[in-house]
Design a protein around this motif. Structure first.
Motif, PDB file in Angstrom:
ATOM      1  N   ASP A 193       0.811  -1.223   0.000  1.00 63.75           N
ATOM      2  CA  ASP A 193       0.000   0.000   0.000  1.00 63.75           C
ATOM      3  C   ASP A 193       0.847   1.277   0.000  1.00 63.75           C
ATOM      4  N   GLU A 194       2.168   1.139   0.031  1.00 62.93           N
ATOM      5  CA  GLU A 194       3.026   2.320  -0.037  1.00 62.93           C
ATOM      6  C   GLU A 194       3.029   2.880  -1.456  1.00 62.93           C
ATOM      7  N   GLY A 195       3.104   4.184  -1.549  1.00 63.70           N
ATOM      8  CA  GLY A 195       3.253   4.810  -2.850  1.00 63.70           C
ATOM      9  C   GLY A 195       4.608   4.453  -3.443  1.00 63.70           C
ATOM     10  N   ALA A 196       4.744   4.642  -4.751  1.00 66.51           N
ATOM     11  CA  ALA A 196       5.956   4.241  -5.460  1.00 66.51           C
ATOM     12  C   ALA A 196       7.196   4.986  -4.943  1.00 66.51           C
ATOM     13  N   TRP A 197       7.101   6.310  -4.798  1.00 68.94           N
ATOM     14  CA  TRP A 197       8.264   7.081  -4.344  1.00 68.94           C
ATOM     15  C   TRP A 197       8.650   6.712  -2.914  1.00 68.94           C
ATOM     16  N   THR A 198       7.640   6.539  -2.064  1.00 65.11           N
ATOM     17  CA  THR A 198       7.899   6.155  -0.672  1.00 65.11           C
ATOM     18  C   THR A 198       8.598   4.803  -0.614  1.00 65.11           C
ATOM     19  N   ALA A 199       8.150   3.854  -1.431  1.00 61.75           N
ATOM     20  CA  ALA A 199       8.769   2.517  -1.466  1.00 61.75           C
ATOM     21  C   ALA A 199      10.210   2.598  -1.945  1.00 61.75           C
ATOM     22  N   LEU A 200      10.470   3.410  -2.969  1.00 59.91           N
ATOM     23  CA  LEU A 200      11.832   3.561  -3.475  1.00 59.91           C
ATOM     24  C   LEU A 200      12.754   4.149  -2.405  1.00 59.91           C
ATOM     25  N   ARG A 201      12.294   5.199  -1.746  1.00 63.47           N
ATOM     26  CA  ARG A 201      13.119   5.838  -0.704  1.00 63.47           C
ATOM     27  C   ARG A 201      13.381   4.896   0.454  1.00 63.47           C
ATOM     28  N   ALA A 202      12.343   4.203   0.905  1.00 68.08           N
ATOM     29  CA  ALA A 202      12.504   3.287   2.035  1.00 68.08           C
ATOM     30  C   ALA A 202      13.444   2.144   1.658  1.00 68.08           C
ATOM     31  N   ALA A 218      24.311   6.883   2.956  1.00 66.01           N
ATOM     32  CA  ALA A 218      22.885   6.994   3.291  1.00 66.01           C
ATOM     33  C   ALA A 218      22.521   8.432   3.642  1.00 66.01           C
ATOM     34  N   GLU A 219      23.368   9.101   4.388  1.00 60.96           N
ATOM     35  CA  GLU A 219      23.115  10.493   4.788  1.00 60.96           C
ATOM     36  C   GLU A 219      23.069  11.396   3.560  1.00 60.96           C
ATOM     37  N   ILE A 220      24.004  11.200   2.658  1.00 56.79           N
ATOM     38  CA  ILE A 220      24.050  12.005   1.439  1.00 56.79           C
ATOM     39  C   ILE A 220      22.819  11.714   0.573  1.00 56.79           C
ATOM     40  N   ALA A 221      22.473  10.441   0.444  1.00 59.21           N
ATOM     41  CA  ALA A 221      21.309  10.067  -0.365  1.00 59.21           C
ATOM     42  C   ALA A 221      20.032  10.691   0.184  1.00 59.21           C
ATOM     43  N   GLU A 222      19.884  10.710   1.504  1.00 60.45           N
ATOM     44  CA  GLU A 222      18.699  11.333   2.109  1.00 60.45           C
ATOM     45  C   GLU A 222      18.614  12.811   1.719  1.00 60.45           C
ATOM     46  N   GLU A 223      19.740  13.508   1.759  1.00 58.10           N
ATOM     47  CA  GLU A 223      19.760  14.928   1.390  1.00 58.10           C
ATOM     48  C   GLU A 223      19.332  15.119  -0.064  1.00 58.10           C
ATOM     49  N   VAL A 224      19.915  14.319  -0.948  1.00 62.77           N
ATOM     50  CA  VAL A 224      19.629  14.475  -2.377  1.00 62.77           C
ATOM     51  C   VAL A 224      18.180  14.094  -2.676  1.00 62.77           C
ATOM     52  N   LEU A 225      17.709  13.017  -2.079  1.00 58.41           N
ATOM     53  CA  LEU A 225      16.322  12.596  -2.309  1.00 58.41           C
ATOM     54  C   LEU A 225      15.332  13.618  -1.742  1.00 58.41           C
ATOM     55  N   ASP A 226      15.669  14.250  -0.636  1.00 60.21           N
ATOM     56  CA  ASP A 226      14.819  15.329  -0.096  1.00 60.21           C
ATOM     57  C   ASP A 226      14.668  16.448  -1.113  1.00 60.21           C
ATOM     58  N   GLU A 227      15.773  16.800  -1.763  1.00 61.76           N
ATOM     59  CA  GLU A 227      15.731  17.879  -2.757  1.00 61.76           C
ATOM     60  C   GLU A 227      14.826  17.529  -3.932  1.00 61.76           C
ATOM     61  N   ALA A 228      14.803  16.250  -4.305  1.00 62.99           N
ATOM     62  CA  ALA A 228      14.038  15.835  -5.490  1.00 62.99           C
ATOM     63  C   ALA A 228      12.608  15.432  -5.167  1.00 62.99           C
ATOM     64  N   GLU A 229      12.296  15.236  -3.903  1.00 64.33           N
ATOM     65  CA  GLU A 229      11.039  14.586  -3.539  1.00 64.33           C
ATOM     66  C   GLU A 229       9.784  15.418  -3.767  1.00 64.33           C
ATOM     67  N   ALA A 230       9.827  16.722  -3.579  1.00 64.93           N
ATOM     68  CA  ALA A 230       8.621  17.531  -3.546  1.00 64.93           C
ATOM     69  C   ALA A 230       7.626  17.236  -4.675  1.00 64.93           C
ATOM     70  N   PRO A 231       8.065  17.147  -5.939  1.00 66.42           N
ATOM     71  CA  PRO A 231       7.074  16.901  -6.995  1.00 66.42           C
ATOM     72  C   PRO A 231       6.453  15.515  -6.962  1.00 66.42           C
ATOM     73  N   PHE A 232       7.039  14.569  -6.200  1.00 63.05           N
ATOM     74  CA  PHE A 232       6.569  13.198  -6.230  1.00 63.05           C
ATOM     75  C   PHE A 232       5.796  12.796  -4.974  1.00 63.05           C
ATOM     76  N   ARG A 233       5.541  13.730  -4.079  1.00 58.55           N
ATOM     77  CA  ARG A 233       4.776  13.377  -2.879  1.00 58.55           C
ATOM     78  C   ARG A 233       3.355  13.041  -3.302  1.00 58.55           C
ATOM     79  N   PRO A 234       2.789  11.987  -2.699  1.00 52.99           N
ATOM     80  CA  PRO A 234       1.418  11.577  -3.078  1.00 52.99           C
ATOM     81  C   PRO A 234       0.384  12.616  -2.691  1.00 52.99           C
TER      82      PRO A 234
END
Length: 196
Positions: A83-92, A180-196
């Motif tokens: 039931d997770e959205g696609a972007w959430t599943a990818l990030r997790a 992991a820390e760096i990836a979280e930062e970069v994914l945060d920057e890209a995430e806004a348009p993909f939030r459900p």
């Protein structure tokens, strides 16, 4: 029977890891151009034929860690709740995989990442591996909720671009921080348009 099969698979994986480790070590010591399949086999204490049972060439042996990473990332997406959205599943999935990869103490991982970007033959194979990973991740997202108006291929391409930027930052910083820390930062920057 299952126990014997499990033992056989573990021994195969141990051999595969030993050959990969020998390939990485020799390449770091001697340089990519100087390393031969025969030298890798000798350093791993296996025959040339055994090497060929596991890898088709030295590039494949060198990038085995990347292949394991790709499989684990795809499997981590498949293992996420449906039931997770696609972007959430990818990030997790990335978060879970990076918990085991890319620590500052992972000098071998850092050396592999740096090496793969330096040599055209390795880079070509790496790009082919990433195209395969993109296809696998798209399939793994099948049936998941996507951001409105975004195709799975676009979502996966943005996600993988974020991971690439993270890896390049990590190698540029010489693995001073967790990947992991760096990836979280970069994914945060890209995430806004993909939030459900």
């Amino acid at each position: 029977m299952d126990r014997a099969g499990g033992l056989r698979e573990r021994k195969k994986e141990e051999t595969r890891r030993a050959v990969h480790a020998a390939a990485v070590r020799l390449t770091a010591e001697l340089g990519y151009e100087q390393v031969t399949v025969e030298a890798i086999a000798e350093a791993a204490n296996v025959s040339r034929r055994t090497f060929s049972n596991y890898f088709s060439c030295k590039e494949e042996a060198l990038l085995h860690g990347e292949h394991v990473y790709m499989r684990s990332l795809t499997q981590a997406v498949l293992d996420r709740p449906g039931d997770e959205g696609a972007w959430t599943a990818l990030r997790a999935a990335a978060r879970g995989v990076y918990a085991h990869w890319g620590r500052p103490t992972d000098r071998a991982g850092w050396a592999r990442a740096k090496l793969a970007r330096k040599h055209p033959a390795l880079l070509a194979r790496l790009l082919a591996n990433h195209a395969e990973l993109a296809r696998d991740l798209e399939r793994a997202l099948d049936g998941r909720r996507l951001p409105e108006g975004v195709r799975p291929a676009v979502l996966v391409a943005v996600f993988l671009a974020c991971l690439r930027v993270s890896l390049e930052t990590w190698t540029g910083e010489e693995a001073a921080r967790d990947l992991a820390e760096i990836a979280e930062e970069v994914l945060d920057e890209a995430e806004a348009p993909f939030r459900p």
